[in-house]
Write an enzyme that holds these catalytic residues in place. Structure first.
Site, mmCIF file in Angstrom:
data_model
loop_
_atom_site.group_PDB
_atom_site.id
_atom_site.type_symbol
_atom_site.label_atom_id
_atom_site.label_comp_id
_atom_site.label_asym_id
_atom_site.label_seq_id
_atom_site.Cartn_x
_atom_site.Cartn_y
_atom_site.Cartn_z
ATOM 1 N N SER A 193 0.836 -1.194 0.000
ATOM 2 C CA SER A 193 0.000 0.000 0.000
ATOM 3 C C SER A 193 0.877 1.253 0.000
ATOM 4 C CB SER A 193 -0.963 -0.054 1.188
ATOM 5 O OG SER A 193 -1.994 0.892 1.043
ATOM 6 N N GLU A 202 -9.895 -4.283 -6.060
ATOM 7 C CA GLU A 202 -9.398 -3.129 -5.301
ATOM 8 C C GLU A 202 -9.549 -1.835 -6.088
ATOM 9 O OE1 GLU A 202 -5.666 -3.176 -3.242
ATOM 10 O OE2 GLU A 202 -5.435 -5.324 -3.585
#
Length: 331
Positions: A174, A268
């Protein structure tokens, strides 16, 4: 081999772009089936009410209570690289001449080495080398480029310890995946030796959020809401252009970067951050592998204590790390 992830190119064109995914229709594990709606209820519902990225702080801290105890041969040592705090994670028999340099996620405002232990002890055990988890400074108290500066300083200190860059793997998830790529760009620009390979788990690569998946996957994303993404600039880089390469590696000159391995979930919001970055790196002649996993959520690898899909993903990550280190030794 039932129960294993099989990887195949999507199409001939996708193979050219080095995009790989699971096409075998592997059934969803019961753990995934149960965890997915639970996480959506506990996290996405919470972020809808308060979409400030700072809400990740309590959310991530609360995740610690779900961690299982690691094996008894795993050691966690609070240490430092230069003046940057790190957690050093080792398994019995670790090769001290090599290192996995890991940058945790958390939206640049949250996260810590403690929160990531369920992931980092597995790296240490499966690769057989020390894992250095950098406890870099967080925004908004320390906005960009403080966190990235810490990563550069810690990497320099690792080299100063006598480790050859060819014996180092750099990875992150991330925000940490973003920092992994930004660090590589900084190292190249500053003339420092690059590591043997990069590992990016659902990295953020475009802080303008121009990827189509930011909109198309907004509903399907198990954890995040678009409004949270909009608060990142205010918290992390309030006075900077989001197209700066050290903020958005997608806009950087990637030529000469090391072999890179991506993992990302198919639903996502940040899916396109991985696919577009992988395509750009591939076009620049870099050896790139990207795995697109169906049905999972952002950085599902952190749920390895509960989730078979996370265990399988980690095995693929550590196989890449071992291959790159062995390749560097032979070259």
């Amino acid at each position: 081999m039932p129960g294993h992830l099989f990887l195949h190119p999507l199409t001939p064109q996708a193979h050219t772009d080095c995009i790989i995914t699971n096409q075998q229709g592997d059934p969803m594990s019961i753990q995934l089936y149960l965890l997915k709606p639970l996480l959506r209820f506990q996290i996405k519902r919470r972020l809808k009410k308060n979409p400030d990225v700072l809400e990740l702080r309590p959310i991530m801290e609360e995740s610690i209570k779900f961690q299982k105890k690691p094996p008894t041969d795993i050691q966690f040592e609070q240490s430092s690289l230069g003046d940057i705090p790190v957690e050093r994670v080792t398994a019995a028999g670790a090769d001290e001449n090599r290192a996995f340099f890991y940058l945790h996620g958390g939206g640049w405002v949250a996260g810590s080495p403690l929160i990531y232990r369920s992931l980092t002890w597995r790296f240490a055990k499966q690769v057989g080398i020390p894992v250095y988890v950098v406890d870099y400074r967080l925004a908004p108290e320390h906005p960009y480029p403080a966190g990235l500066d810490d990563c550069v300083s810690a990497y320099r200190a690792l080299l100063d310890k006598g480790l050859d860059a060819s014996n180092i793997i750099v990875g992150g998830d991330s925000a940490g995946g973003n920092l992994t790529l930004a660090l590589a760009l900084r190292l190249k620009d500053e003339g420092l030796p690059l590591p043997a390979g990069l590992i990016c788990l659902s990295p953020a690569t475009d802080m303008t959020y121009a990827g189509a998946s930011a909109i198309l996957n907004a509903k399907a994303d198990v954890l995040f809401v678009p409004e949270m993404m909009e608060t990142v600039q205010q918290r992390y880089f309030p006075n900077d252009d989001p197209k700066l390469p050290y903020l958005s590696p997608l806009f950087g000159d990637v030529t000469g970067l090391p072999s890179t391995f991506f993992q990302v979930g198919s639903t996502e919001m940040l899916l396109d951050d991985s696919t577009r970055m992988a395509k750009k790196m591939k076009a620049a002649g870099i050896d790139v592998t990207i795995e697109i996993w169906p049905k999972v959520w952002h950085v599902w690898q952190m749920n390895a204590d509960q989730l078979p899909e996370a265990e399988k993903a980690i095995k693929a990550i550590t196989a890449f790390a071992r291959a790159r280190l062995n390749s560097s030794t032979k070259s």
